[in-house]
Design a protein around this motif. Structure first.
Motif, PDB file in Angstrom:
ATOM      1  N   ASP A   1       0.798  -1.213   0.000  1.00  0.00           N
ATOM      2  CA  ASP A   1       0.000   0.000   0.000  1.00  0.00           C
ATOM      3  C   ASP A   1       0.836   1.271   0.000  1.00  0.00           C
ATOM      4  OD1 ASP A   1      -2.363  -1.278  -0.115  1.00  0.00           O
ATOM      5  OD2 ASP A   1      -2.682  -1.337   2.056  1.00  0.00           O
ATOM      6  N   HIS A   2       1.984   1.240   0.701  1.00  0.00           N
ATOM      7  CA  HIS A   2       2.686   2.520   0.770  1.00  0.00           C
ATOM      8  C   HIS A   2       3.522   2.798  -0.466  1.00  0.00           C
ATOM      9  CE1 HIS A   2       6.712   0.984   1.454  1.00  0.00           C
ATOM     10  NE2 HIS A   2       6.480   0.562   2.687  1.00  0.00           N
ATOM     11  N   ALA A   3       3.632   1.776  -1.336  1.00  0.00           N
ATOM     12  CA  ALA A   3       4.253   1.993  -2.646  1.00  0.00           C
ATOM     13  C   ALA A   3       5.578   2.716  -2.526  1.00  0.00           C
ATOM     14  CB  ALA A   3       3.300   2.752  -3.558  1.00  0.00           C
ATOM     15  N   GLY A   4       6.441   2.108  -1.724  1.00  0.00           N
ATOM     16  CA  GLY A   4       7.771   2.703  -1.579  1.00  0.00           C
ATOM     17  C   GLY A   4       7.759   3.980  -0.774  1.00  0.00           C
ATOM     18  N   GLY A   5       6.883   4.107   0.200  1.00  0.00           N
ATOM     19  CA  GLY A   5       6.843   5.286   1.056  1.00  0.00           C
ATOM     20  C   GLY A   5       6.077   6.445   0.454  1.00  0.00           C
ATOM     21  N   ARG A   6       5.314   6.218  -0.603  1.00  0.00           N
ATOM     22  CA  ARG A   6       4.609   7.309  -1.262  1.00  0.00           C
ATOM     23  C   ARG A   6       3.254   7.603  -0.603  1.00  0.00           C
ATOM     24  NH1 ARG A   6       4.387   5.447  -7.298  1.00  0.00           N
ATOM     25  NH2 ARG A   6       3.866   7.638  -7.719  1.00  0.00           N
ATOM     26  N   ILE A   7       2.744   6.669   0.255  1.00  0.00           N
ATOM     27  CA  ILE A   7       1.490   6.864   0.973  1.00  0.00           C
ATOM     28  C   ILE A   7       1.775   6.802   2.470  1.00  0.00           C
ATOM     29  CG2 ILE A   7      -0.840   5.983   1.424  1.00  0.00           C
ATOM     30  CD1 ILE A   7      -0.798   4.710  -1.341  1.00  0.00           C
ATOM     31  N   ALA A   8       1.272   7.764   3.224  1.00  0.00           N
ATOM     32  CA  ALA A   8       1.398   7.777   4.687  1.00  0.00           C
ATOM     33  C   ALA A   8       0.008   7.941   5.287  1.00  0.00           C
ATOM     34  CB  ALA A   8       2.308   8.903   5.148  1.00  0.00           C
ATOM     35  N   ALA A   9      -0.244   7.229   6.389  1.00  0.00           N
ATOM     36  CA  ALA A   9      -1.552   7.306   7.052  1.00  0.00           C
ATOM     37  C   ALA A   9      -1.350   7.747   8.505  1.00  0.00           C
ATOM     38  CB  ALA A   9      -2.265   5.961   6.985  1.00  0.00           C
ATOM     39  N   TYR A  10      -2.214   8.659   8.961  1.00  0.00           N
ATOM     40  CA  TYR A  10      -2.153   9.171  10.335  1.00  0.00           C
ATOM     41  C   TYR A  10      -3.553   9.134  10.938  1.00  0.00           C
ATOM     42  CZ  TYR A  10       2.416  11.014   9.009  1.00  0.00           C
ATOM     43  OH  TYR A  10       3.716  11.135   8.567  1.00  0.00           O
ATOM     44  N   ARG A  11      -3.587   8.881  12.228  1.00  0.00           N
ATOM     45  CA  ARG A  11      -4.862   8.927  12.949  1.00  0.00           C
ATOM     46  C   ARG A  11      -4.801  10.047  13.995  1.00  0.00           C
ATOM     47  NH1 ARG A  11      -5.438   3.855  15.564  1.00  0.00           N
ATOM     48  NH2 ARG A  11      -6.713   3.028  13.861  1.00  0.00           N
ATOM     49  N   LEU A  12      -5.819  10.926  13.974  1.00  0.00           N
ATOM     50  CA  LEU A  12      -5.952  11.976  14.986  1.00  0.00           C
ATOM     51  C   LEU A  12      -6.771  11.439  16.145  1.00  0.00           C
ATOM     52  CD1 LEU A  12      -6.650  15.082  12.747  1.00  0.00           C
ATOM     53  CD2 LEU A  12      -4.732  14.845  14.307  1.00  0.00           C
ATOM     54  N   HIS A  13      -6.254  11.590  17.381  1.00  0.00           N
ATOM     55  CA  HIS A  13      -6.943  11.143  18.587  1.00  0.00           C
ATOM     56  C   HIS A  13      -7.351  12.348  19.437  1.00  0.00           C
ATOM     57  CE1 HIS A  13      -5.909   6.769  18.517  1.00  0.00           C
ATOM     58  NE2 HIS A  13      -4.925   7.209  17.748  1.00  0.00           N
ATOM     59  N   GLY A  14      -8.526  12.258  20.045  1.00  0.00           N
ATOM     60  CA  GLY A  14      -8.908  13.240  21.046  1.00  0.00           C
ATOM     61  C   GLY A  14      -9.525  14.496  20.475  1.00  0.00           C
ATOM     62  N   PRO A  15      -9.600  15.545  21.304  1.00  0.00           N
ATOM     63  CA  PRO A  15     -10.253  16.785  20.880  1.00  0.00           C
ATOM     64  C   PRO A  15      -9.325  17.667  20.062  1.00  0.00           C
ATOM     65  CG  PRO A  15      -9.582  16.962  23.173  1.00  0.00           C
ATOM     66  CD  PRO A  15      -9.221  15.581  22.734  1.00  0.00           C
ATOM     67  N   LEU A  16      -9.806  18.112  18.916  1.00  0.00           N
ATOM     68  CA  LEU A  16      -9.047  19.036  18.078  1.00  0.00           C
ATOM     69  C   LEU A  16      -9.500  20.458  18.426  1.00  0.00           C
ATOM     70  CD1 LEU A  16      -6.932  19.187  15.814  1.00  0.00           C
ATOM     71  CD2 LEU A  16      -8.785  19.084  14.159  1.00  0.00           C
ATOM     72  N   LEU A  17      -9.010  20.943  19.575  1.00  0.00           N
ATOM     73  CA  LEU A  17      -9.371  22.263  20.074  1.00  0.00           C
ATOM     74  C   LEU A  17      -8.172  23.183  20.008  1.00  0.00           C
ATOM     75  CD1 LEU A  17     -11.415  21.145  23.226  1.00  0.00           C
ATOM     76  CD2 LEU A  17     -12.213  21.463  20.888  1.00  0.00           C
ATOM     77  N   PHE A  18      -8.402  24.465  20.319  1.00  0.00           N
ATOM     78  CA  PHE A  18      -7.324  25.438  20.149  1.00  0.00           C
ATOM     79  C   PHE A  18      -6.124  25.129  21.016  1.00  0.00           C
ATOM     80  CE2 PHE A  18      -9.646  27.123  23.744  1.00  0.00           C
ATOM     81  CZ  PHE A  18      -8.677  27.697  24.552  1.00  0.00           C
ATOM     82  N   ALA A  19      -6.350  24.446  22.175  1.00  0.00           N
ATOM     83  CA  ALA A  19      -5.232  24.168  23.063  1.00  0.00           C
ATOM     84  C   ALA A  19      -4.249  23.176  22.457  1.00  0.00           C
ATOM     85  CB  ALA A  19      -5.758  23.633  24.397  1.00  0.00           C
ATOM     86  N   ALA A  20      -4.708  22.312  21.547  1.00  0.00           N
ATOM     87  CA  ALA A  20      -3.846  21.278  20.990  1.00  0.00           C
ATOM     88  C   ALA A  20      -3.599  21.433  19.498  1.00  0.00           C
ATOM     89  CB  ALA A  20      -4.474  19.906  21.249  1.00  0.00           C
ATOM     90  N   ALA A  21      -4.371  22.266  18.822  1.00  0.00           N
ATOM     91  CA  ALA A  21      -4.356  22.285  17.367  1.00  0.00           C
ATOM     92  C   ALA A  21      -2.999  22.673  16.796  1.00  0.00           C
ATOM     93  CB  ALA A  21      -5.435  23.248  16.852  1.00  0.00           C
ATOM     94  N   HIS A  22      -2.350  23.675  17.358  1.00  0.00           N
ATOM     95  CA  HIS A  22      -1.082  24.141  16.784  1.00  0.00           C
ATOM     96  C   HIS A  22       0.010  23.073  16.902  1.00  0.00           C
ATOM     97  CE1 HIS A  22      -2.276  28.261  15.846  1.00  0.00           C
ATOM     98  NE2 HIS A  22      -3.000  28.217  16.948  1.00  0.00           N
ATOM     99  N   ARG A  23       0.040  22.369  18.035  1.00  0.00           N
ATOM    100  CA  ARG A  23       1.042  21.302  18.175  1.00  0.00           C
ATOM    101  C   ARG A  23       0.812  20.212  17.142  1.00  0.00           C
ATOM    102  NH1 ARG A  23       0.720  16.623  20.762  1.00  0.00           N
ATOM    103  NH2 ARG A  23      -1.160  17.227  21.907  1.00  0.00           N
ATOM    104  N   LEU A  24      -0.444  19.821  16.925  1.00  0.00           N
ATOM    105  CA  LEU A  24      -0.734  18.782  15.942  1.00  0.00           C
ATOM    106  C   LEU A  24      -0.399  19.240  14.526  1.00  0.00           C
ATOM    107  CD1 LEU A  24      -4.126  17.413  17.308  1.00  0.00           C
ATOM    108  CD2 LEU A  24      -1.851  16.430  17.550  1.00  0.00           C
ATOM    109  N   ARG A  25      -0.582  20.537  14.270  1.00  0.00           N
ATOM    110  CA  ARG A  25      -0.236  21.048  12.933  1.00  0.00           C
ATOM    111  C   ARG A  25       1.260  20.896  12.674  1.00  0.00           C
ATOM    112  NH1 ARG A  25      -0.244  27.369  10.926  1.00  0.00           N
ATOM    113  NH2 ARG A  25       0.740  26.964   8.909  1.00  0.00           N
ATOM    114  N   VAL A  26       2.067  21.232  13.662  1.00  0.00           N
ATOM    115  CA  VAL A  26       3.522  21.116  13.509  1.00  0.00           C
ATOM    116  C   VAL A  26       3.910  19.665  13.250  1.00  0.00           C
ATOM    117  CG1 VAL A  26       5.733  21.351  14.704  1.00  0.00           C
ATOM    118  CG2 VAL A  26       4.011  23.161  14.870  1.00  0.00           C
ATOM    119  N   GLU A  27       3.310  18.741  14.015  1.00  0.00           N
ATOM    120  CA  GLU A  27       3.644  17.328  13.851  1.00  0.00           C
ATOM    121  C   GLU A  27       3.212  16.826  12.474  1.00  0.00           C
ATOM    122  OE1 GLU A  27       1.957  15.051  16.983  1.00  0.00           O
ATOM    123  OE2 GLU A  27       2.919  16.203  18.582  1.00  0.00           O
TER     124      GLU A  27
END
Length: 564
Positions: A442-468
């Motif tokens: 599926d990743h076809a040599g690293g060309r596909i990446a999958a991520y799962r977001l956990h928990g509340p996407l609120l202002f207190a955490a949003a900027h950190r998740l954006r950086v990651e």
């Protein structure tokens, strides 16, 4: 226009009916009258010295304390939302009233009580009772510790037998009282106050069911009278309640007194609902009480009426009293009849025993309140709360310190702000971005990446998740699994949109899967999903997104044979 007015009147009528006692509520007083009579008498014995002491401590006088206990206690017993709540003057309210009396006099403090009662009635009709449940436990405990400290400091002049020095801060007043005592010490008052406090604390630990506060006050009064101790006493009290009057009300002073009334109303609501909740907890498994829980809005309404009427008879602002409510429950009360009996017994004292009360030494009442302040601090509960984490301990300490340094409303505000900041930090830590393993096919040599977001996407955490997320890797397709996102606010949606834009600028296609329908609203409102939806890159499941990614990735040409 008329129809709107009628509808508005109908709403008010329904709210009023909801907070007034009904037949079923009043019928509970017939459950076990004998048990309620005994409980009410016991509470009255405990409440008498407290009513006198808090009246004197507030600056309005012992008569005001008794009038508050009788009038407010009776009205709140009938109209309140808790069948076991006992209302009267309390230490927390005294802390607020002292500077009001010093600044505006007795008329000012009666006006504040009247305005606070009106505000409480309006809060009840607005259905605000449920919001009081959101005050964090560390704020309440810190608030209680701070109040205990203030009550203790307020009793220093009385316990030392010196005139109360000028000043509003209790620590400053106590220090000045100690200085005045040191320049001219007289030990009679000190010994009386210490003896009363010691008897209450030691006796209460050995025999919790005995009313040592009354015993101690009676013993101190008899001793002072027998040996003619040079101590100040309560003095003359009127035999009976004054006729109801609004003579104290100065309408021109209302704007200046309104902030104080707001503080008194907020404190009255908070303390009364805390006390009613404590009564619920003490009777949760007792079938004799019918398993009833208090009605918050009705309790606010009852406290509002009590504070509206008490000033007409010279009474100060009142709240539900945790200590007296606990005595009521432990004494076997099963309905609001017990609190009504408590008020009636105190009324008998006002009308028939005022000359006896007049000889009580002020130092003895100071000893009662010092012991009460010590009992308010539950060391075991504080240690347990401190062990839950440094954040809770910090909230408790900050609230207590602000109570001592400023006023109670400021202290609660400080505690709520700090508790809110710590809660946001916890929310930010709960939200995380997880890289999911994808098969080699599926990743076809690293060309596909999958991520799962956990928990509340609120202002207190949003900027950190954006950086990651934007620093993730050099994949050509990124799949974001949203099925475990618990909440999205406008800030979280905005930052998610910025992260998607960053990935787009880097030439990375983004696919979203598992987005809950209730989370689409903030994303749709900000246009975050428009482009993804137009290009068909929103999927119900992750396998669908993976299949789309594999099918749409351009083929990578195989390396030529023999090339280096």
């Amino acid at each position: 226009m008329r129809r709107g007015g009628v509808n508005g009147a109908g709403v008010i009528g329904r709210r009023l009916r909801a907070v007034l006692p009904d037949r079923r509520t009043l019928a509970t007083m017939r459950r076990d009258p004998r048990r309620d009579l005994l409980a009410g008498l016991t509470v009255a014995i405990v409440a008498l010295p407290l009513a006198l002491g808090f009246g004197v401590s507030s600056g309005a006088g012992a008569a005001a304390g008794l009038a508050t206990a009788v009038v407010a206690g009776a009205i709140a017993a009938v109209f309140g939302g808790s069948g076991l709540q006992v209302t009267g003057p309390t230490g927390a309210m005294t802390v607020v009233l002292v500077p009001i009396v010093a600044r505006y006099g007795t008329g000012g403090v009666l006006t504040v009580g009247l305005l606070a009662g009106l505000l409480l009635v309006l809060l009840a009709l607005a259905g605000a009772g449920r919001w009081m449940a959101y005050v964090p436990v560390p704020v309440i405990e810190g608030f209680t510790v701070g109040i205990a400290g203030v009550i203790g400091l307020q009793q220093v002049p009385g316990a030392l037998g010196v005139a109360k020095p000028d000043g509003e801060n209790p620590a400053v007043v106590a220090a000045r009282a100690v200085s005045a005592f040191a320049s001219s010490p007289h030990w009679a008052a000190v010994l009386l106050a210490a003896g009363v406090a010691a008897l209450m604390l030691i006796g209460g630990r050995l025999r919790p069911g005995v009313p040592f506060s009354l015993i101690a006050v009676v013993a101190a009064t008899v001793l002072a009278k027998a040996v003619d101790l040079p101590v100040a006493v309560i003095g003359h009290l009127p035999s009976g309640l004054p006729s109801p009057s609004l003579g104290f009300l100065d309408l021109s002073a209302v704007p200046a007194l309104l902030p104080s009334a707001l503080a008194v109303a907020a404190l009255g609501a908070l303390e009364s609902l805390m006390s009613a909740t404590a009564a619920d907890a003490m009777t949760a498994n007792d079938p004799r009480r019918g398993g009833e829980r208090h009605d918050s809005d009705r309790e606010l309404f009852g406290q509002g009426l009590a504070n509206l009427v008490a000033p007409l008879f010279g009474g100060v602002a009142a709240t539900g009293a945790i200590a007296r409510t606990a005595v009521n429950v432990r004494s076997g009360a099963v309905s609001r009849l017990a609190a009504l009996v408590h008020a009636a017994v105190l009324a008998v004292v006002v009308f028939a025993a005022a000359p006896l009360v007049a000889d009580i030494p002020l130092a003895a009442l100071a000893g009662v309140l010092i012991a009460t302040a010590v009992r308010m601090v539950q060391a075991g509960a504080l240690r347990a709360l401190a062990r839950t984490g440094r954040g809770e301990a910090a909230v408790l300490a900050a609230t207590a310190a602000a109570t001592l340094a400023f006023d109670l409303v400021t202290a609660v505000g400080v505690g709520l702000l700090l508790a809110g900041a710590l809660a946001l930090r916890a929310v930010a830590r709960a939200a995380r971005l997880e890289r999911l393993p994808v098969s080699e096919q599926d990743h076809a040599g690293g060309r596909i990446a999958a991520y799962r977001l956990h928990g509340p996407l609120l202002f207190a955490a949003a900027h950190r998740l954006r950086v990651e997320l934007t620093a993730a890797d050099h994949a050509e397709v990124v799949i974001l699994r949203m099925s475990r996102v618990t909440a999205i606010d406008a800030s979280g949606a905005t930052v998610l949109g910025e992260a998607l834009a960053d990935l787009h600028r880097r030439g990375i296609r983004v696919l979203l899967s598992g987005l809950h329908p209730e989370h689409r609203r903030p994303l749709d409102a900000l246009g975050i999903l428009d482009e993804l939806q137009a290009q068909g890159r929103l999927f119900a499941t992750t396998p669908e997104a993976l299949a789309y990614a594999r099918d749409t990735l351009p083929a990578v040409p195989a390396p030529a044979v023999g090339t280096r």
